[in-house]
Write an enzyme that holds these catalytic residues in place. Sequence first.
Site, mmCIF file in Angstrom:
data_model
loop_
_atom_site.group_PDB
_atom_site.id
_atom_site.type_symbol
_atom_site.label_atom_id
_atom_site.label_comp_id
_atom_site.label_asym_id
_atom_site.label_seq_id
_atom_site.Cartn_x
_atom_site.Cartn_y
_atom_site.Cartn_z
ATOM 1 C CB CYS A 27 -4.377 -3.800 -12.061
ATOM 2 S SG CYS A 27 -3.749 -2.543 -11.174
ATOM 3 C CG HIS B 57 0.570 -6.261 -10.101
ATOM 4 N ND1 HIS B 57 0.114 -6.652 -11.177
ATOM 5 C CD2 HIS B 57 0.191 -5.543 -9.215
ATOM 6 C CE1 HIS B 57 -0.549 -5.510 -11.112
ATOM 7 N NE2 HIS B 57 -0.772 -4.827 -10.108
ATOM 8 C CD GLU B 58 0.929 -4.075 -5.658
ATOM 9 O OE1 GLU B 58 1.247 -3.292 -5.219
ATOM 10 O OE2 GLU B 58 0.379 -5.124 -5.993
ATOM 11 C CG HIS C 205 0.757 -0.577 -8.820
ATOM 12 N ND1 HIS C 205 -0.265 0.113 -10.620
ATOM 13 C CD2 HIS C 205 0.380 -1.147 -9.314
ATOM 14 C CE1 HIS C 205 -0.731 -0.589 -10.407
ATOM 15 N NE2 HIS C 205 -0.789 -1.014 -9.742
HETATM 16 C C1 FHF Z 1 -4.419 -8.021 -7.259
HETATM 17 N N1 FHF Z 1 -6.171 -9.752 -7.303
HETATM 18 O O1 FHF Z 1 -4.237 -8.349 -5.646
HETATM 19 C C2 FHF Z 1 -5.947 -8.965 -7.854
HETATM 20 C C3 FHF Z 1 -5.905 -8.392 -9.601
HETATM 21 C C4 FHF Z 1 -0.656 -9.914 -8.595
HETATM 22 O O2 FHF Z 1 -1.986 -3.404 -7.253
HETATM 23 O O3 FHF Z 1 -4.513 -11.149 -6.583
HETATM 24 O O4 FHF Z 1 -4.062 -3.944 -8.384
HETATM 25 F F1 FHF Z 1 -7.245 -11.327 -2.983
HETATM 26 C C5 FHF Z 1 -2.130 -3.575 -6.292
HETATM 27 C C6 FHF Z 1 -6.155 -15.394 -3.077
HETATM 28 C C7 FHF Z 1 -5.398 -15.060 -4.645
HETATM 29 C C8 FHF Z 1 -6.404 -13.750 -2.720
HETATM 30 C C9 FHF Z 1 -5.611 -14.218 -5.485
HETATM 31 C C10 FHF Z 1 -0.655 -9.040 -8.061
HETATM 32 C C11 FHF Z 1 -2.115 -8.287 -8.181
HETATM 33 C C12 FHF Z 1 -2.729 -7.402 -7.371
HETATM 34 C C13 FHF Z 1 -3.987 -5.592 -7.017
HETATM 35 N N2 FHF Z 1 -6.707 -11.211 -5.580
HETATM 36 C C14 FHF Z 1 -5.909 -10.976 -6.485
HETATM 37 C C15 FHF Z 1 -6.984 -12.907 -3.498
HETATM 38 C C16 FHF Z 1 -6.016 -13.060 -4.406
HETATM 39 C C17 FHF Z 1 -3.976 -6.882 -7.686
HETATM 40 N N3 FHF Z 1 -3.123 -4.915 -7.267
HETATM 41 C C18 FHF Z 1 -6.813 -9.114 -9.833
HETATM 42 C C19 FHF Z 1 -7.803 -7.250 -8.052
HETATM 43 ZN ZN ZN Z 2 -2.316 -2.406 -9.409
#
Ligand code: FHF
Ligand code: ZN
Length: 186
Positions: A112, A155-156, A159
């Site tokens: 996250c 996940h969103e 939040h």
């Molecule tokens: C991310 N990053 O986006 C994670 C975190 C499963 O509330 O997954 O906290 F950028 C939102 C391809 C594959 C390209 C993976 C939901 C995760 C949500 C953000 N990056 C990725 C990418 C990623 C959280 N978040 C590890 C930062």
């Molecule tokens: Zn998150």
Amino acid sequence: MITMKDIVLEGHPALRKRAEKLTFPLSPEHQELAKEMLEFLHNSQNPEIAEKYGLRAGVGLAAPQLGKSIQMIALLVPGFEEEEAILDEVWINPRIMRESVKKACLKDGEGCLSVNREVPGIVLRPERITVKYQDVNGDEFVRTLNDYEAIVVQHEIDHLNGVMFYDHINQTQPMYIPKGAVVIGE
Ligand code: FHF
Ligand code: ZN
């Protein structure tokens, strides 16, 4: 532009509140916020921009992560290889209408943008969800998603309800994957 200093971390009260529903038309500030949230995700996935501004790559961002307790999420789920993005949009007032009994999880657990530590453990979620939401114009949509996209959207939406990914990790057996669950990324 949104950078990491705008993202609130664990312990901030906005991450544990139920976010307020938005009404339409959106205020100019909320319209601008929607654009900036999606722009952050694009920037974070662009290696040059991410390096220049020290951005951690993200596929989703929820307004409470900016300390704003409102029901707005941005989604940028890239397609495989050179395919175009599967999700590249802002959703407002999303509601999960239906969820499968079948479960899915990411092989290496979740992370996250609001959590600056590794939290080991499997996050089991419904494998398929049907979500009702509005776009920035207030138009209503219903979408069914499965597997990876379903996990990101859940996940969103978590939040918006004050839920963190690690709330779902089994405290006694964090790595346990029940038989029949889809494991994404293996
Ligand atoms: C991310 N990053 O986006 C994670 C975190 C499963 O509330 O997954 O906290 F950028 C939102 C391809 C594959 C390209 C993976 C939901 C995760 C949500 C953000 N990056 C990725 C990418 C990623 C959280 N978040 C590890 C930062
Ligand atoms: Zn998150």
